[in-house]
Design a protein around this motif. Structure first.
Motif, PDB file in Angstrom:
ATOM      1  N   VAL A  14       7.718 -27.999 -17.145  1.00  0.00           N
ATOM      2  CA  VAL A  14       8.704 -27.584 -17.765  1.00  0.00           C
ATOM      3  C   VAL A  14       9.168 -27.662 -19.275  1.00  0.00           C
ATOM      4  CG1 VAL A  14      10.689 -26.216 -17.506  1.00  0.00           C
ATOM      5  CG2 VAL A  14       8.856 -26.411 -15.650  1.00  0.00           C
ATOM      6  N   ARG A  15       9.832 -28.780 -19.167  1.00  0.00           N
ATOM      7  CA  ARG A  15      10.574 -29.107 -20.842  1.00  0.00           C
ATOM      8  C   ARG A  15       9.637 -29.996 -21.589  1.00  0.00           C
ATOM      9  NH1 ARG A  15      15.699 -31.502 -21.950  1.00  0.00           N
ATOM     10  NH2 ARG A  15      15.654 -32.646 -23.798  1.00  0.00           N
ATOM     11  N   ALA A  16       7.969 -30.502 -21.910  1.00  0.00           N
ATOM     12  CA  ALA A  16       7.360 -30.861 -21.792  1.00  0.00           C
ATOM     13  C   ALA A  16       6.608 -29.624 -22.472  1.00  0.00           C
ATOM     14  CB  ALA A  16       6.208 -32.001 -21.620  1.00  0.00           C
ATOM     15  N   ALA A  17       6.976 -28.536 -21.762  1.00  0.00           N
ATOM     16  CA  ALA A  17       5.730 -27.532 -21.984  1.00  0.00           C
ATOM     17  C   ALA A  17       6.385 -26.299 -23.204  1.00  0.00           C
ATOM     18  CB  ALA A  17       5.400 -27.232 -21.179  1.00  0.00           C
ATOM     19  N   LEU A  18       7.731 -26.549 -22.453  1.00  0.00           N
ATOM     20  CA  LEU A  18       8.879 -25.893 -23.604  1.00  0.00           C
ATOM     21  C   LEU A  18       9.239 -26.673 -24.350  1.00  0.00           C
ATOM     22  CD1 LEU A  18      11.575 -24.390 -21.241  1.00  0.00           C
ATOM     23  CD2 LEU A  18       9.627 -22.839 -22.387  1.00  0.00           C
ATOM     24  N   GLU A  19       9.025 -28.113 -24.840  1.00  0.00           N
ATOM     25  CA  GLU A  19       9.280 -28.784 -26.247  1.00  0.00           C
ATOM     26  C   GLU A  19       8.407 -28.762 -27.242  1.00  0.00           C
ATOM     27  OE1 GLU A  19      12.423 -31.784 -25.096  1.00  0.00           O
ATOM     28  OE2 GLU A  19      10.377 -32.526 -25.031  1.00  0.00           O
ATOM     29  N   ALA A  20       7.178 -28.093 -26.403  1.00  0.00           N
ATOM     30  CA  ALA A  20       5.698 -27.843 -27.034  1.00  0.00           C
ATOM     31  C   ALA A  20       5.504 -26.605 -28.188  1.00  0.00           C
ATOM     32  CB  ALA A  20       4.408 -28.420 -26.550  1.00  0.00           C
ATOM     33  N   VAL A  21       6.615 -25.417 -27.585  1.00  0.00           N
ATOM     34  CA  VAL A  21       6.163 -24.311 -28.448  1.00  0.00           C
ATOM     35  C   VAL A  21       6.368 -24.715 -30.324  1.00  0.00           C
ATOM     36  CG1 VAL A  21       7.635 -22.218 -27.996  1.00  0.00           C
ATOM     37  CG2 VAL A  21       6.506 -23.365 -26.148  1.00  0.00           C
ATOM     38  N   LEU A  22       7.569 -25.212 -30.247  1.00  0.00           N
ATOM     39  CA  LEU A  22       8.030 -24.933 -31.471  1.00  0.00           C
ATOM     40  C   LEU A  22       6.813 -25.915 -32.605  1.00  0.00           C
ATOM     41  CD1 LEU A  22      11.576 -26.271 -31.796  1.00  0.00           C
ATOM     42  CD2 LEU A  22      10.763 -23.621 -32.183  1.00  0.00           C
ATOM     43  N   ALA A  23       6.240 -26.655 -31.969  1.00  0.00           N
ATOM     44  CA  ALA A  23       5.355 -27.062 -32.808  1.00  0.00           C
ATOM     45  C   ALA A  23       3.797 -26.451 -32.879  1.00  0.00           C
ATOM     46  CB  ALA A  23       4.700 -28.216 -32.780  1.00  0.00           C
ATOM     47  N   GLU A  24       3.257 -25.847 -31.545  1.00  0.00           N
ATOM     48  CA  GLU A  24       2.769 -24.423 -31.488  1.00  0.00           C
ATOM     49  C   GLU A  24       2.610 -23.559 -32.147  1.00  0.00           C
ATOM     50  OE1 GLU A  24       2.434 -23.792 -27.654  1.00  0.00           O
ATOM     51  OE2 GLU A  24       1.901 -26.001 -26.942  1.00  0.00           O
ATOM     52  N   HIS A  25       4.245 -22.960 -32.458  1.00  0.00           N
ATOM     53  CA  HIS A  25       4.252 -21.809 -33.120  1.00  0.00           C
ATOM     54  C   HIS A  25       4.888 -21.943 -35.413  1.00  0.00           C
ATOM     55  CE1 HIS A  25       3.172 -19.504 -30.355  1.00  0.00           C
ATOM     56  NE2 HIS A  25       3.493 -20.213 -29.520  1.00  0.00           N
ATOM     57  N   ALA A  26       4.653 -23.859 -35.388  1.00  0.00           N
ATOM     58  CA  ALA A  26       5.467 -23.547 -36.899  1.00  0.00           C
ATOM     59  C   ALA A  26       6.377 -23.036 -36.841  1.00  0.00           C
ATOM     60  CB  ALA A  26       4.363 -23.673 -37.833  1.00  0.00           C
ATOM     61  N   VAL A  91      18.113 -30.325 -17.788  1.00  0.00           N
ATOM     62  CA  VAL A  91      16.770 -30.413 -17.425  1.00  0.00           C
ATOM     63  C   VAL A  91      16.009 -31.703 -17.871  1.00  0.00           C
ATOM     64  CG1 VAL A  91      14.605 -29.251 -17.287  1.00  0.00           C
ATOM     65  CG2 VAL A  91      16.556 -27.365 -17.325  1.00  0.00           C
ATOM     66  N   ALA A  92      15.666 -32.615 -17.079  1.00  0.00           N
ATOM     67  CA  ALA A  92      15.172 -33.360 -18.189  1.00  0.00           C
ATOM     68  C   ALA A  92      13.421 -33.470 -17.447  1.00  0.00           C
ATOM     69  CB  ALA A  92      15.606 -35.057 -16.501  1.00  0.00           C
ATOM     70  N   GLY A  93      12.676 -33.673 -18.307  1.00  0.00           N
ATOM     71  CA  GLY A  93      10.880 -34.138 -18.241  1.00  0.00           C
ATOM     72  C   GLY A  93      11.233 -34.318 -16.882  1.00  0.00           C
ATOM     73  N   GLY A  94       9.698 -34.136 -15.875  1.00  0.00           N
ATOM     74  CA  GLY A  94       9.401 -34.070 -15.125  1.00  0.00           C
ATOM     75  C   GLY A  94      10.040 -32.654 -13.906  1.00  0.00           C
ATOM     76  N   CYS A  95      10.289 -31.680 -13.967  1.00  0.00           N
ATOM     77  CA  CYS A  95      10.528 -30.734 -13.781  1.00  0.00           C
ATOM     78  C   CYS A  95       9.049 -29.771 -13.861  1.00  0.00           C
ATOM     79  CB  CYS A  95      11.356 -29.436 -14.576  1.00  0.00           C
ATOM     80  SG  CYS A  95      12.904 -30.266 -13.962  1.00  0.00           S
ATOM     81  N   ILE A  96       7.857 -29.880 -12.256  1.00  0.00           N
ATOM     82  CA  ILE A  96       6.956 -29.777 -12.284  1.00  0.00           C
ATOM     83  C   ILE A  96       6.712 -28.417 -10.949  1.00  0.00           C
ATOM     84  CG2 ILE A  96       4.966 -30.822 -11.457  1.00  0.00           C
ATOM     85  CD1 ILE A  96       5.725 -32.695 -13.632  1.00  0.00           C
ATOM     86  N   VAL A  97       5.898 -27.981 -12.184  1.00  0.00           N
ATOM     87  CA  VAL A  97       5.712 -26.474 -11.362  1.00  0.00           C
ATOM     88  C   VAL A  97       4.863 -26.631 -10.643  1.00  0.00           C
ATOM     89  CG1 VAL A  97       4.164 -23.819 -11.527  1.00  0.00           C
ATOM     90  CG2 VAL A  97       5.899 -25.453 -13.494  1.00  0.00           C
ATOM     91  N   ARG A  98       5.263 -25.554  -9.125  1.00  0.00           N
ATOM     92  CA  ARG A  98       4.118 -25.442  -7.955  1.00  0.00           C
ATOM     93  C   ARG A  98       3.458 -24.775  -7.928  1.00  0.00           C
ATOM     94  NH1 ARG A  98       5.717 -22.503  -3.308  1.00  0.00           N
ATOM     95  NH2 ARG A  98       7.830 -21.974  -3.721  1.00  0.00           N
ATOM     96  N   THR A  99       3.647 -23.154  -8.721  1.00  0.00           N
ATOM     97  CA  THR A  99       2.578 -21.700  -8.630  1.00  0.00           C
ATOM     98  C   THR A  99       2.608 -21.220  -9.868  1.00  0.00           C
ATOM     99  OG1 THR A  99       4.274 -20.716  -7.754  1.00  0.00           O
ATOM    100  CG2 THR A  99       3.105 -21.890  -5.401  1.00  0.00           C
ATOM    101  N   THR A 100       3.912 -21.077  -9.716  1.00  0.00           N
ATOM    102  CA  THR A 100       3.680 -20.661 -11.830  1.00  0.00           C
ATOM    103  C   THR A 100       5.163 -20.829 -12.026  1.00  0.00           C
ATOM    104  OG1 THR A 100       3.268 -18.823 -12.360  1.00  0.00           O
ATOM    105  CG2 THR A 100       4.404 -18.690 -11.024  1.00  0.00           C
ATOM    106  N   ALA A 101       5.587 -20.843 -13.439  1.00  0.00           N
ATOM    107  CA  ALA A 101       7.155 -20.420 -14.336  1.00  0.00           C
ATOM    108  C   ALA A 101       6.340 -19.610 -15.207  1.00  0.00           C
ATOM    109  CB  ALA A 101       7.584 -22.344 -14.477  1.00  0.00           C
ATOM    110  N   GLU A 102       7.526 -18.325 -15.115  1.00  0.00           N
ATOM    111  CA  GLU A 102       6.943 -17.245 -16.034  1.00  0.00           C
ATOM    112  C   GLU A 102       8.646 -17.409 -17.317  1.00  0.00           C
ATOM    113  OE1 GLU A 102       7.208 -13.808 -13.954  1.00  0.00           O
ATOM    114  OE2 GLU A 102       5.431 -14.761 -12.583  1.00  0.00           O
ATOM    115  N   ILE A 103       8.705 -17.752 -18.269  1.00  0.00           N
ATOM    116  CA  ILE A 103       9.684 -18.176 -19.116  1.00  0.00           C
ATOM    117  C   ILE A 103       9.500 -17.188 -20.072  1.00  0.00           C
ATOM    118  CG2 ILE A 103      10.585 -19.547 -20.534  1.00  0.00           C
ATOM    119  CD1 ILE A 103       9.241 -22.111 -18.913  1.00  0.00           C
ATOM    120  N   LEU A 104      10.570 -16.677 -21.036  1.00  0.00           N
ATOM    121  CA  LEU A 104      11.271 -15.597 -21.431  1.00  0.00           C
ATOM    122  C   LEU A 104      11.884 -16.335 -22.829  1.00  0.00           C
ATOM    123  CD1 LEU A 104      10.822 -12.726 -23.775  1.00  0.00           C
ATOM    124  CD2 LEU A 104      12.251 -12.722 -21.948  1.00  0.00           C
ATOM    125  N   LEU A 105      10.827 -16.260 -24.066  1.00  0.00           N
ATOM    126  CA  LEU A 105      11.455 -16.719 -25.285  1.00  0.00           C
ATOM    127  C   LEU A 105      11.897 -16.056 -26.255  1.00  0.00           C
ATOM    128  CD1 LEU A 105       9.112 -19.949 -25.338  1.00  0.00           C
ATOM    129  CD2 LEU A 105      11.283 -20.079 -24.227  1.00  0.00           C
TER     130      LEU A 105
END
Length: 134
Positions: A14-26, A91-105
């Motif tokens: 979860v944390r890694a995916a969210l931290e990647a968002v800024l770079a992906e969207h400049a 939230v630290a790194g290593g929160c691993i999704v089991r089936t899904t995570a739906e996140i609104l930014l």
């Protein structure tokens, strides 16, 4: 403010995916407004603790919120285990999704978030400024 909805898949951090968002969207700033889903592993730093605690097993994300900056994320999460016990923390790194995570930014193209030392708290705290040109 621009809304962005993410759906994370099994095995994603979860944390890694969210931290990647800024770079992906400049971008230089965003807020996590809410998140729900399930985890196999939650790595949460509890209040006053120096290191994260690993929780393992089937868990539901009850809430996820925080800020995203180029300096990293500041996220809080509450999870419930299979017996309904609730635990929450940073939230630290290593929160691993089991089936899904739906996140609104909320993407904030006109702003820049950073973390700067705060003499009053002793921690690196949120600093808000206009976005730097790309």
């Amino acid at each position: 403010m621009q809304p962005l909805t993410l759906r994370l898949s099994p095995g994603q951090d979860v944390r890694a995916a969210l931290e990647a968002v800024l770079a992906e969207h400049a971008l230089q700033a965003a807020f996590v407004l809410q998140g729900i889903g399930s985890l196999d592993v939650a790595q949460l730093r509890l209040a006053g603790a120096a290191a994260p605690t690993a929780l393992r097993g089937d868990m539901e994300i009850l809430t996820l919120a925080g800020s995203l900056s180029l300096d990293g994320a500041h996220l809080h999460m509450a999870v419930a285990d299979a017996q309904g016990r609730v635990t929450g923390g940073h939230v630290a790194g290593g929160c691993i999704v089991r089936t899904t995570a739906e996140i609104l930014l909320a993407l904030l193209p006109g702003q820049r978030f950073s973390r700067l030392p705060d003499a009053g708290t002793g921690y690196a705290e949120l600093f808000v400024a206009p976005a730097r040109p790309a």
